[in-house]
Design an enzyme around this catalytic site. Structure first.
Site, PDB file in Angstrom:
ATOM      1  CG  ASP A  63     -11.234  18.604 -33.275  1.00  0.00           C
ATOM      2  OD1 ASP A  63     -12.039  19.244 -32.568  1.00  0.00           O
ATOM      3  OD2 ASP A  63     -11.590  17.862 -34.208  1.00  0.00           O
ATOM      4  CB  SER A  64     -12.102  23.821 -30.975  1.00  0.00           C
ATOM      5  OG  SER A  64     -11.709  23.504 -29.662  1.00  0.00           O
ATOM      6  CG  ASP A 102     -11.500  16.476 -29.816  1.00  0.00           C
ATOM      7  OD1 ASP A 102     -12.193  15.446 -29.763  1.00  0.00           O
ATOM      8  OD2 ASP A 102     -11.961  17.604 -30.088  1.00  0.00           O
ATOM      9  CE  LYS A 132     -14.686  16.057 -28.063  1.00  0.00           C
ATOM     10  NZ  LYS A 132     -14.960  16.075 -29.512  1.00  0.00           N
ATOM     11  CD  GLU A 134     -15.925  15.625 -34.245  1.00  0.00           C
ATOM     12  OE1 GLU A 134     -16.390  15.603 -35.401  1.00  0.00           O
ATOM     13  OE2 GLU A 134     -15.371  16.634 -33.761  1.00  0.00           O
ATOM     14  CD  GLU A 199     -20.432  20.819 -31.331  1.00  0.00           C
ATOM     15  OE1 GLU A 199     -19.551  19.959 -31.075  1.00  0.00           O
ATOM     16  OE2 GLU A 199     -20.177  21.921 -31.845  1.00  0.00           O
TER      17      GLU A 199
HETATM   18  O1  KIV Z   1     -12.951  20.533 -30.063  1.00  0.00           O
HETATM   19  C1  KIV Z   1     -13.806  21.013 -29.300  1.00  0.00           C
HETATM   20  O2  KIV Z   1     -13.643  22.129 -28.798  1.00  0.00           O
HETATM   21  C2  KIV Z   1     -15.006  20.218 -29.035  1.00  0.00           C
HETATM   22  C3  KIV Z   1     -16.195  20.789 -28.323  1.00  0.00           C
HETATM   23  C4  KIV Z   1     -17.204  19.756 -28.005  1.00  0.00           C
HETATM   24  C5  KIV Z   1     -15.989  21.644 -27.163  1.00  0.00           C
HETATM   25  O3  KIV Z   1     -15.039  19.094 -29.427  1.00  0.00           O
END
Ligand code: KIV
Length: 273
Positions: A63-64, A102, A132, A134, A199
């Site tokens: 999601d970056s 993500d 993924k 969080e 992280e």
């Molecule tokens: O969104 C992202 O880039 C991440 C990092 C852990 C690389 O979640």
């Protein structure tokens, strides 16, 4: 059979027997054998294909992308539909690496049912092989596991919690916070998480979690003792000179090289050559 047209998916891989597809069990085996796992982010076809052909084990559609592709100040604004769009592009490019999507902010922060429904979209509509999420969302990880969706946890500095954390700060610095993150890591593993991103936590804490868990840990700003490392690819390539990141030394100054090539080309056009 909706996935048969995704290269590298279970449905199409028999056509290319020269490629051994990376899977969640394969990554667990790498940990058992002490082989470091390499992971990078990607958001588009060309970058994903280059990263995959270079032999990276896991490609994360992070999601970056909200920040590095879309220019937002943080990761919060990106939507499920935008993440699906980019995950599809990555899926078309990657043959070998595990493709992970993500889950964006808001797509799993309500009920577990909503979280599972959104995760199903990433698998069904975009061809992701894992999602993924969080934070220590143990009930959701359990529900996703029950729904046959591989999950990667993400603990420590979780960028979707930027407002609660009051900025991007190293986490787990006190004894209590370190104890809590270790307990969260174990709980996520027990709920079925296949991997854990760590992280922005002290090296010693990441090392202890890595030693305690059977599942692999992938670090970013968490020291060298994790089972693997992940970076945001544009950071690695030096494409974002506007961000000042402590945890990454760019291996290329792509921003300068692009500026130089563009200037040279503009000059050629202007001079009529
Ligand atoms: O969104 C992202 O880039 C991440 C990092 C852990 C690389 O979640």
């Amino acid at each position: 059979m909706s996935l048969t047209n995704f290269p590298g998916s279970v449905g199409s891989s028999p056509l290319d027997s020269s490629i051994t597809k990376v899977t969640i069990p394969a990554l667990a085996e790498m940990k058992r054998q002490g082989k470091p796992i390499s992971a990078l982010t990607a958001y588009d076809y060309a970058t994903s294909r280059l990263v995959d052909e270079a032999g990276i084990d896991l490609v994360l559609v992070g999601d970056s992308l909200a920040m590095v592709v879309m220019g937002h100040d943080n990761t919060l604004a990106v939507t499920v539909d935008e993440m699906l769009h980019h995950t599809r592009a990555v899926r078309r490019a990657v043959r070998r690496a595990l493709v992970v999507a993500d889950m964006p902010f808001g797509s799993y922060h309500g009920t577990v049912t909503e979280g599972v429904a959104n995760a199903v979209r990433f698998i069904k509509e975009a061809g992701a092989e894992a999602v993924k999420i969080e934070g220590p969302r143990v009930a959701l990880v359990q529900a996703l596991t029950d729904a046959e969706i591989p999950v990667i946890g993400h603990l420590g500095l979780t960028p979707q919690s930027v407002h609660r954390m009051g900025g991007y700060r190293v986490q787990a610095k006190t004894t209590d916070a370190a104890r809590q993150i270790k307990a969260d890591a174990i709980a996520l593993q027990e709920a079925g998480a296949g991997l854990l991103v760590l992280e922005g936590i002290p090296r010693e804490v990441a090392a202890e979690i890595t030693a305690d868990l059977a599942i692999p840990t992938i670090g970013i700003g968490a020291g060298p003792d994790c089972d693997g490392q992940i970076l945001v690819t544009p950071d690695l390539l030096g494409m974002l000179p506007w961000f000042n990141l402590k945890h990454v030394k760019s291996k290329l100054n792509a921003a300068e090289q692009m500026r130089a090539v563009v200037k040279e080309w503009k000059k050629a056009v202007t001079n009529g050559t």
